[in-house]
Design an enzyme around this catalytic site. Structure first.
Site, mmCIF file in Angstrom:
data_model
loop_
_atom_site.group_PDB
_atom_site.id
_atom_site.type_symbol
_atom_site.label_atom_id
_atom_site.label_comp_id
_atom_site.label_asym_id
_atom_site.label_seq_id
_atom_site.Cartn_x
_atom_site.Cartn_y
_atom_site.Cartn_z
ATOM 1 N N THR A 318 9.443 -60.268 -37.062
ATOM 2 C CA THR A 318 10.175 -61.820 -36.707
ATOM 3 C C THR A 318 11.154 -61.477 -35.564
ATOM 4 O O THR A 318 11.556 -60.401 -35.401
ATOM 5 C CB THR A 318 10.827 -62.180 -38.030
ATOM 6 O OG1 THR A 318 12.070 -61.078 -38.199
ATOM 7 C CG2 THR A 318 10.063 -62.143 -38.994
ATOM 8 N N ASP A 319 11.591 -62.696 -35.074
ATOM 9 C CA ASP A 319 12.790 -62.582 -34.281
ATOM 10 C C ASP A 319 13.848 -62.245 -35.034
ATOM 11 O O ASP A 319 14.028 -62.237 -36.112
ATOM 12 C CB ASP A 319 12.908 -64.005 -33.253
ATOM 13 C CG ASP A 319 13.448 -63.777 -31.950
ATOM 14 O OD1 ASP A 319 14.288 -62.542 -31.768
ATOM 15 O OD2 ASP A 319 12.959 -64.529 -31.006
#
Length: 602
Positions: A318-319
């Protein structure tokens, strides 16, 4: 530290025994299963987290969390107590200091029960941008134009050579994962992150990313590779009103042109090139058939589209910062849990896992995964799926065999004269000549021309022309400026240049006044497309750059090098035209000053 001492460090904590997972003669799949079978739930959970690590002064370890400028736990705490071993290095230093810091971190990792080596990642370090949320200053690394500049040149071999230099320099200091390339399509002209893209065109971006991945990873991921985490799946460009989903007011991605599929095209090329990892963006799709939650929480995007339809079995990270609220530069920011703000932190973690992601970026809370498994809400078998992917990459990259780097060799490898020269040449090549006189060419300027300069180092300019103090005394003025942006509301937002692309009245009047006094060569740093109809009309010559030092620019203006750049995006005529464009459609302006692909030469 030598390999012998690395083995010694392991043996000290395991009575001298050699485990099958440490045997390089065994197939990777067997080594993965052997190590997986030895891991506790706590060790598995730690593997699922990757967050920022900050280096101390002169390459030292920060041993007191209170002294960390980012407020993160110490690396020792994250490795030893939280069983984490993936870190994003924040900040820069001398290459030997980064290499020495890396080795100290590996020593800590080898002292743990299983001796799993650490994987270090980084945001881009080979360009001009200095946004701590997205990139680092080049420092001792070779410096090229932004990726928009590489796209302006359009030379796949150059991109491959650039990525190969990046690979060698990263390897020298211990960086094994590139949190790039960024292949979002710049179809919304106002978006703050356009400078790090390859522009608005899917075909051009696809060619560039394939060359980039080949240069970084080689034909096949292995011990000499830097793994690429291609971002931001499924395309972060069509942001509503050009705002950015690092912040709550930019959380929506919109597709008024029904052009979602166009933004997928570069990612298909990245998958075909063998990218090892993918990062979904913060944005949440609005007005589509997809669930209106941020892409990292979105099972239809991660499992349905990326895993099942496109067949990707690599790592999905994920970011940064989807789960926990954080303080950045002294200001509180909410987690980027767009569309699921109502969920608790454990519920957000569960939704990310169920979406099909393997790793949480910017988080250091393995305890939440442990609790979910023990409460029966997530199965340990599901955790094992992600752990296998993460372990597999460590083995393939050769980290177990060679966890350390040669500190003394780093300086000789990073920033060689050859790579520095290639970077300077690329900066010059990327310069885009938009206008060159009206009746006769203004450029290139003759050596010794009397020039008045603004935004250019006058001491450097004297090597090219005769520098004068006033426009009235000059034959030509050279003015450097950049795409405008609106003031930001906070310290972190200030790094994300967004808002109007048009020059304010006072600044525009100042530029036009100079153009009226003397023939003026205007150079604009296009970190986003600028609205420049009046400047295009009044200037004697107009050039654009995407990250170029004064020297390479002056080389072009005085004919020592030839401009090769072509616009990687359209330049709109007015903000009204920008606001009327569909955010997901390239070149959607109706009356552009300059079109995508425009560029002159000598």
């Amino acid at each position: 530290m030598t390999q012998t001492s690395a083995d010694s460090a392991r043996n000290t904590f395991r009575g001298g025994a050699t485990a099958p997972y440490e045997d390089p003669s065994l197939p990777v799949a067997e080594r993965v299963e052997d190590l997986l079978g030895r891991m506790t739930l706590e060790e598995k959970a730690g593997l699922l987290f990757q967050t920022i690590a900050v280096m101390g002064e002169d390459g030292k370890l920060i041993e007191d969390a209170a002294k960390s400028p980012m407020g993160t736990p110490t690396v020792r705490d994250m490795v030893e107590a939280r069983r984490m071993n993936h870190f994003n290095l924040m900040g820069g230093a001398d290459p030997t200091q980064i290499a020495a810091w890396h080795n100290k971190v590996q020593e800590i990792a080898l002292g743990t029960r299983l001796g799993i080596p650490v994987t270090i990642s980084t945001d881009p370090r080979h360009h001009f941008t200095d946004n701590p949320g997205t990139a680092m200053l080049a420092g001792g690394f070779s410096q090229f134009p932004e990726t928009c500049g590489l796209a302006a040149i359009g030379d796949e071999k150059l991109v491959r050579d650039f990525a190969d230099i990046m690979r060698r320099e990263y390897l020298a200091v211990g960086i094994r994962v590139a949190l790039h390339p960024q292949i979002d399509l710049a179809t919304e002209p106002r978006w703050a992150r356009i400078n790090a893209t390859f522009g608005e065109n899917a075909e051009l971006t696809g060619r560039m990313v394939a060359a980039y991945i080949e240069g970084a990873q080689g034909g096949k991921l292995g011990p000499d590779s830097v793994a690429t985490m291609t971002k931001h799946f499924p395309g972060g460009g069509p942001q509503k009103d050009g705002t950015d989903p690092h912040f709550a007011d930019g959380r929506e991605q919109v597709y008024p042109g029904d052009n979602f599929a166009y933004h997928l095209e570069p990612f298909k090329k990245a998958l075909a090139a063998g990218t090892s990892q993918m990062m979904p963006y913060y944005g949440m799709p609005v007005g589509t058939d997809l669930e209106e939650v941020a892409f990292g929480f979105n099972k239809g995007v991660i499992t349905g589209l990326l895993r099942e339809e496109l067949g990707f079995d690599g790592i999905v990270c994920t970011d940064w910062g989807l789960i926990s609220d954080a303080e950045i530069f002294g200001t509180a920011y909410p987690a980027r849990a767009w569309g699921v703000e109502h969920l608790t932190e454990p519920e957000r973690v569960q939704k990310v896992i169920e979406a099909g992601c393997d790793q949480f970026g910017g988080e250091a809370c393995p305890d939440l995964v442990i609790a979910l498994v023990r409460d029966g809400k997530v199965s340990e078998e599901r955790i094992d799926v992600s752990v296998r992917r993460l372990l597999r990459e460590k083995f393939v990259l050769g980290l177990f065999e060679n966890p350390f780097v040669d500190v003394e060799a780093a300086d000789a490898i990073v920033g060689t004269p050859e790579s520095l020269e290639l970077g300077l040449a690329a900066q010059a090549r990327s310069v885009t000549l938009l206008k060159n006189g009206t009746d006769a060419p203004v450029l290139p300027l003759a050596q010794g021309t009397k020039v008045y300069v603004e935004g250019v180092d006058a001491e450097l300019a004297v090597a090219y022309g005769t520098v004068v103090a006033a426009p009235e005394d000059a034959d030509v003025a050279i003015l450097r400026t950049r795409t405008p942006w609106d003031p930001a509301n906070g310290p972190f937002e200030a790094f994300f240049h967004s808002g109007s692309l048009a020059f304010g009245e006072a600044e525009l009047a100042r530029i036009l006044e100079l153009c009226g006094k003397v023939p003026t060569v205007v150079d604009i740093y296009l970190e986003r497309p600028a609205v420049i109809p009046e400047i295009a009309e009044a200037s004697a010559a107009l050039v654009a750059n995407y990250g170029a030092a004064d020297g390479p620019l002056l080389d072009v203006l005085f004919g020592r090098r030839t401009p090769e750049g072509r616009l990687p995006f359209q330049l709109p005529r007015s903000m009204a035209d920008v606001e009327a464009q569909r955010s997901d459609v390239p070149s959607d302006g109706t009356d552009a000053v300059y079109e995508f692909g425009h560029g002159l030469s000598y």
